[in-house]
Design an enzyme around this catalytic site. Sequence first.
Site: not given
Length: 370
Positions: A94, A163
Amino acid sequence: MMLAATRRIAPLASRRFLLASGAGCQKRLNSSDNSNQMTVRDALNQAMEEEMARDDKVYLLGEEVAQYNGAYKVTRGLLDKFGSRRVIDTPITEMGFTGLAVGSAFSGLKPICEFMTFNFAMQAIDQIINSAAKTHYMSGGVVHCPIVFRGPNGAAAGVAAQHSQDYSAWYGAVPGLKVLSPWSSEDAKGLLKAAIRDPNPVVFLENELEYGTSHPMSDAAMQDDFVLPIGKAKIERQGEDITIVANSRFVGWSMKAAEKLEKESGISCEVINLRTIKPMDMDTIANSVKKTNHIITVEGAWASFGVGSEIAGCIMESDAFDYLDAPMIRVAGADVPTPYAGNLEEFAFPDDKIIARTVQDVLSKKIGAL
C-alpha cells in the site's frame, strides 16, 4: 457522556448484523419504488467507467483491480474496456502504490487508488496525509493533487478487528482532504463522479455490506452526466419530532427505525443522510434541529472523538443549541476492537431497534428536568 453513548448499544436478543439481513433491510425499504434498481457495486462501477471514458487522465490502480475484476467485483470489466495501462494490478504494498498514485497526481494524472480495505491504508497513511493532503498548501497552490482514495470502510461480517475500523473521523480531522461516505446507489455514483472530477484529494469511504444492496435510481442518475455536490447532505425522510443524522449503511437502519416508530408510536423522524463527512453540511442539520428540537446521531465508528462528537460540538457553537428540548445522544459502535465471534459482533454495532429505543429515550427527556 461516554458511558451514556455506550449504553445505547446494549444487547438485544433479536439483533442480526449479517450481510444477508442488511441487504434485505434495504430491499424492503425500496420495494415500493418503481424506478430503476441498481446495486451499490454496479453504481460505483458505472461511475468509474463513465469518468474513465470522459477523461483519459483518469486511471485505476490497486490490488486485484484488473485481472480479478476487483476483490468485491466493483472494477468488473474495466480492464477489458480500458486496458492494462489504465487499470493496473499492484503488488501488495500500500505504501508503494499509494506513493506512485500521489506522484502521478502531482504530475497531472487523476488516479483512483483502491484499498482492499481502508484498514490496509494505514500502511500508506504518510502518503495520504503528509503528501496528498498537505502538498497543495505547502507549495503555495502550485502543486495540485487530484486523487481519489476509495474502498470499503468500517465493519463487514466476520472479518475481526484489524479489518473493521471506521476511519470517517480520522480523515475528517485532516485539512486538505475531502471525505465522502455514500449510502445508496445514487450516492455512490453521483459522489464518486464528483470525487474523480474534484481537483483535491478525496477519501471515498464505501461499505462492504452495501455492495450487493439494490437501491432505486432516478432517470437522472442513470445518465452519464449525473454528479452530486460535495458538501451537501440529503434529507431522506421528512419529520417533525426528532432529527436522526447518519452516514453510510446506518442511514438504512435509521430509515427502518423511522418507519417502525411512525407506525407503532406516531413519532415523526427526520432522517438526514450526511453523504459528506468533510466538508460537513451543518446548515441542513441545524435547520432540521430548529424544526424538530431533538437530535441523535448514528454511526458505525467508536463514539469517542467521532463524527457524532463533531456534530454535537458544532450544534453547541451554533444558535441551533437554543432550540434543543433534550440533550443530543450519540448512537455508535462499542468502544472495543470489533469482535471476531459472530454473537459478539452482532452486539457491537447499532441497528434499527437500538435507534428506535434511543429516539424514544430522547423524546422522554427535557433539558430543564435533568
